[in-house]
Design a protein around this motif. Structure first.
Motif, mmCIF file in Angstrom:
data_model
loop_
_atom_site.group_PDB
_atom_site.id
_atom_site.type_symbol
_atom_site.label_atom_id
_atom_site.label_comp_id
_atom_site.label_asym_id
_atom_site.label_seq_id
_atom_site.Cartn_x
_atom_site.Cartn_y
_atom_site.Cartn_z
ATOM 1 N N SER A 8 -7.742 17.216 9.617
ATOM 2 C CA SER A 8 -6.764 16.289 10.174
ATOM 3 C C SER A 8 -5.433 16.393 9.437
ATOM 4 O O SER A 8 -5.383 16.645 8.235
ATOM 5 C CB SER A 8 -7.290 14.856 10.074
ATOM 6 N N LYS A 9 -4.354 16.169 10.167
ATOM 7 C CA LYS A 9 -3.025 16.180 9.563
ATOM 8 C C LYS A 9 -2.653 14.802 9.008
ATOM 9 O O LYS A 9 -1.593 14.645 8.396
ATOM 10 C CB LYS A 9 -1.988 16.618 10.593
ATOM 11 N N ASN A 10 -3.512 13.819 9.248
ATOM 12 C CA ASN A 10 -3.230 12.458 8.775
ATOM 13 C C ASN A 10 -3.695 12.273 7.331
ATOM 14 O O ASN A 10 -4.729 12.800 6.932
ATOM 15 C CB ASN A 10 -3.945 11.437 9.669
ATOM 16 N N ASP A 11 -2.914 11.516 6.593
ATOM 17 C CA ASP A 11 -3.303 11.162 5.228
ATOM 18 C C ASP A 11 -4.108 9.864 5.262
ATOM 19 O O ASP A 11 -3.890 9.022 6.126
ATOM 20 C CB ASP A 11 -2.056 10.980 4.364
ATOM 21 N N TYR A 12 -5.043 9.718 4.340
ATOM 22 C CA TYR A 12 -5.840 8.505 4.273
ATOM 23 C C TYR A 12 -6.500 8.449 2.899
ATOM 24 O O TYR A 12 -6.668 9.481 2.239
ATOM 25 C CB TYR A 12 -6.914 8.482 5.373
ATOM 26 N N PRO A 13 -6.886 7.251 2.448
ATOM 27 C CA PRO A 13 -7.579 7.161 1.166
ATOM 28 C C PRO A 13 -8.881 7.955 1.201
ATOM 29 O O PRO A 13 -9.716 7.757 2.066
ATOM 30 C CB PRO A 13 -7.864 5.655 1.025
ATOM 31 N N GLY A 14 -9.034 8.876 0.274
ATOM 32 C CA GLY A 14 -10.244 9.694 0.229
ATOM 33 C C GLY A 14 -10.048 11.122 0.681
ATOM 34 O O GLY A 14 -10.973 11.929 0.583
ATOM 35 N N LEU A 15 -8.851 11.475 1.156
ATOM 36 C CA LEU A 15 -8.626 12.837 1.644
ATOM 37 C C LEU A 15 -8.854 13.864 0.537
ATOM 38 O O LEU A 15 -9.512 14.898 0.752
ATOM 39 C CB LEU A 15 -7.208 12.961 2.209
ATOM 40 N N ASP A 16 -8.343 13.594 -0.646
ATOM 41 C CA ASP A 16 -8.547 14.530 -1.761
ATOM 42 C C ASP A 16 -10.033 14.653 -2.114
ATOM 43 O O ASP A 16 -10.523 15.754 -2.396
ATOM 44 C CB ASP A 16 -7.753 14.079 -2.994
ATOM 45 N N LYS A 17 -10.733 13.533 -2.082
ATOM 46 C CA LYS A 17 -12.166 13.553 -2.365
ATOM 47 C C LYS A 17 -12.918 14.340 -1.293
ATOM 48 O O LYS A 17 -13.879 15.070 -1.599
ATOM 49 C CB LYS A 17 -12.688 12.124 -2.436
ATOM 50 N N ALA A 18 -12.495 14.212 -0.041
ATOM 51 C CA ALA A 18 -13.126 14.962 1.043
ATOM 52 C C ALA A 18 -12.957 16.464 0.812
ATOM 53 O O ALA A 18 -13.915 17.242 0.975
ATOM 54 C CB ALA A 18 -12.516 14.554 2.385
ATOM 55 N N GLN B 25 0.831 -1.211 0.000
ATOM 56 C CA GLN B 25 0.000 0.000 0.000
ATOM 57 C C GLN B 25 0.859 1.252 0.000
ATOM 58 O O GLN B 25 0.589 2.204 -0.736
ATOM 59 C CB GLN B 25 -0.929 -0.001 1.208
ATOM 60 N N ARG B 26 1.880 1.263 0.856
ATOM 61 C CA ARG B 26 2.767 2.439 0.914
ATOM 62 C C ARG B 26 3.488 2.650 -0.410
ATOM 63 O O ARG B 26 3.836 3.784 -0.761
ATOM 64 C CB ARG B 26 3.776 2.285 2.044
ATOM 65 N N ALA B 27 3.726 1.556 -1.132
ATOM 66 C CA ALA B 27 4.418 1.639 -2.428
ATOM 67 C C ALA B 27 3.462 1.944 -3.568
ATOM 68 O O ALA B 27 3.873 1.960 -4.731
ATOM 69 C CB ALA B 27 5.169 0.341 -2.698
ATOM 70 N N GLY B 28 2.178 2.167 -3.254
ATOM 71 C CA GLY B 28 1.193 2.455 -4.295
ATOM 72 C C GLY B 28 0.811 1.241 -5.111
ATOM 73 O O GLY B 28 0.488 1.349 -6.294
ATOM 74 N N ALA C 267 -10.231 10.695 11.259
ATOM 75 C CA ALA C 267 -10.544 11.540 10.099
ATOM 76 C C ALA C 267 -11.215 10.742 8.991
ATOM 77 O O ALA C 267 -12.129 11.232 8.326
ATOM 78 C CB ALA C 267 -9.268 12.192 9.584
ATOM 79 N N GLN C 268 -10.787 9.508 8.790
ATOM 80 C CA GLN C 268 -11.358 8.723 7.706
ATOM 81 C C GLN C 268 -12.822 8.381 7.981
ATOM 82 O O GLN C 268 -13.663 8.418 7.078
ATOM 83 C CB GLN C 268 -10.563 7.443 7.465
ATOM 84 N N ILE C 269 -13.138 8.059 9.233
ATOM 85 C CA ILE C 269 -14.536 7.782 9.570
ATOM 86 C C ILE C 269 -15.373 9.047 9.397
ATOM 87 O O ILE C 269 -16.505 8.995 8.902
ATOM 88 C CB ILE C 269 -14.653 7.222 11.001
ATOM 89 N N ARG C 270 -14.817 10.195 9.768
ATOM 90 C CA ARG C 270 -15.533 11.461 9.569
ATOM 91 C C ARG C 270 -15.787 11.713 8.080
ATOM 92 O O ARG C 270 -16.859 12.178 7.682
ATOM 93 C CB ARG C 270 -14.737 12.623 10.171
ATOM 94 N N TYR C 271 -14.822 11.393 7.257
ATOM 95 C CA TYR C 271 -14.990 11.525 5.802
ATOM 96 C C TYR C 271 -16.111 10.618 5.303
ATOM 97 O O TYR C 271 -17.007 11.047 4.557
ATOM 98 C CB TYR C 271 -13.671 11.196 5.105
ATOM 99 N N HIS C 272 -16.068 9.365 5.745
ATOM 100 C CA HIS C 272 -17.113 8.422 5.317
ATOM 101 C C HIS C 272 -18.499 8.894 5.765
ATOM 102 O O HIS C 272 -19.457 8.846 4.987
ATOM 103 C CB HIS C 272 -16.827 7.032 5.894
ATOM 104 N N LEU C 273 -18.591 9.358 7.008
ATOM 105 C CA LEU C 273 -19.885 9.817 7.522
ATOM 106 C C LEU C 273 -20.356 11.061 6.763
ATOM 107 O O LEU C 273 -21.545 11.194 6.430
ATOM 108 C CB LEU C 273 -19.791 10.104 9.016
ATOM 109 N N GLY C 274 -19.440 11.958 6.475
ATOM 110 C CA GLY C 274 -19.793 13.160 5.723
ATOM 111 C C GLY C 274 -20.350 12.828 4.356
ATOM 112 O O GLY C 274 -21.360 13.407 3.911
ATOM 113 N N MET C 275 -19.722 11.889 3.674
ATOM 114 C CA MET C 275 -20.209 11.488 2.353
ATOM 115 C C MET C 275 -21.583 10.811 2.453
ATOM 116 O O MET C 275 -22.446 11.008 1.591
ATOM 117 C CB MET C 275 -19.204 10.547 1.692
ATOM 118 N N ALA C 276 -21.773 10.013 3.518
ATOM 119 C CA ALA C 276 -23.069 9.366 3.705
ATOM 120 C C ALA C 276 -24.167 10.395 3.982
ATOM 121 O O ALA C 276 -25.288 10.280 3.467
ATOM 122 C CB ALA C 276 -22.986 8.349 4.837
#
Length: 275
Positions: free
Chosen positions: A257-267, A135-138, A228-237
């Protein structure tokens, strides 16, 4: 005494135990941990080497010596110890994990972990480490394949089911993959674990059931603190049920959030659209 950071007293107590129980690894391990915590790694290394001169077949002491070298950043000293242990006991997964931990590049870490999985095919720990490296290697598709194979060997593992479902939801868009993720996550409905509820809620959202997603993701958010990722998921829902006020609030938290996660750009993109 060690837990209270009374290292000198702890050292004396462990040495007294060693004197009473020569050859016993338990007090030796305690002494080594105490010495390292007290900033005396060289003394710890000397103790282990002395022990190994008397007990050359004690693999656990050899492993402990490698770990101390590794913690000091001395990969050159740690590597032959871990390799020797692997040669003697090739089916002990922790040795490959320790060796991978001192490798300087992602390619070498992945190579070591693949070697470990070949020797211990059902090791969840080795598989998780390898999948994270991918995952870290894309390389999410390679990570998915790791979990697919491990899941077949460990069909009752919630951890593997959750990790596989999460990857399918985050990196695939085809209907079959999204349906598969939902099926993997359905058993999490009665769980109190926010991470599992998040996966199931997100699976419902990605399968166009925003109302059910909100119910599950609200439970996940209530128990997850500031994920942050759960907040993103809830926001989209929320946006999926046309609750723009709730969506804006949750997505604002997600992008702060300062953390990176899948979906940050979409958020960020979605929040900008709401604003």
């Amino acid at each position: 005494l060690q837990a209270q950071q009374k290292y000198n007293e702890a050292e004396r107590a462990f040495r007294a135990a060693i004197a009473q129980r020569p050859g016993d690894l338990l007090p030796l391990d305690g002494l080594v941990q105490t010495l390292v915590a007290a900033g005396k790694p060289n003394t710890a290394i000397a103790e282990l080497k002395s022990f190994l001169k008397i007990h050359p077949d004690q693999d656990q002491a050899r492993y402990l010596l490698g770990v101390v070298h590794a913690r000091q950043g001395d990969a050159a000293a740690a590597r032959p110890l871990f390799e020797a242990l692997i040669n003697v006991q090739p089916q002990v997964g922790v040795y490959y994990m320790a060796l991978a931990g001192i490798e300087p590049t992602a390619d070498k870490r992945m190579s070591t972990l693949r070697r470990g999985l070949a020797a211990v095919p059902g090791s969840i720990e080795l598989g998780e480490l390898l999948a994270r490296e991918y995952q870290r290697a894309g390389r999410p598709e390679d990570a998915i394949q790791v979990y697919e194979k491990l899941g077949a060997k460990n069909p009752r593992s919630e951890v593997l089911a959750n990790n596989l479902a999460s990857l399918l939801l985050d990196y695939r868009t085809d209907k079959d993959s999204l349906q598969r993720a939902l099926q993997l996550a359905r058993p999490f409905a009665s769980s109190a674990d926010p991470a599992l509820l998040d996966t199931l809620g997100w699976a419902h959202y990605r399968n166009a059931d925003a109302a059910q997603a909100v119910r599950l993701l609200e439970r996940a958010a209530a128990g997850s603190g500031q994920s942050a990722q759960i907040r993103y998921h809830l926001g989209m829902a929320y946006l999926g049920i046309n609750d723009k006020v709730g969506a804006k609030e949750e997505l604002s938290r997600a992008v702060a959030s300062k953390n990176d996660y899948p979906g940050l750009d979409k958020a960020r993109e979605t929040l900008a659209g709401i604003n």
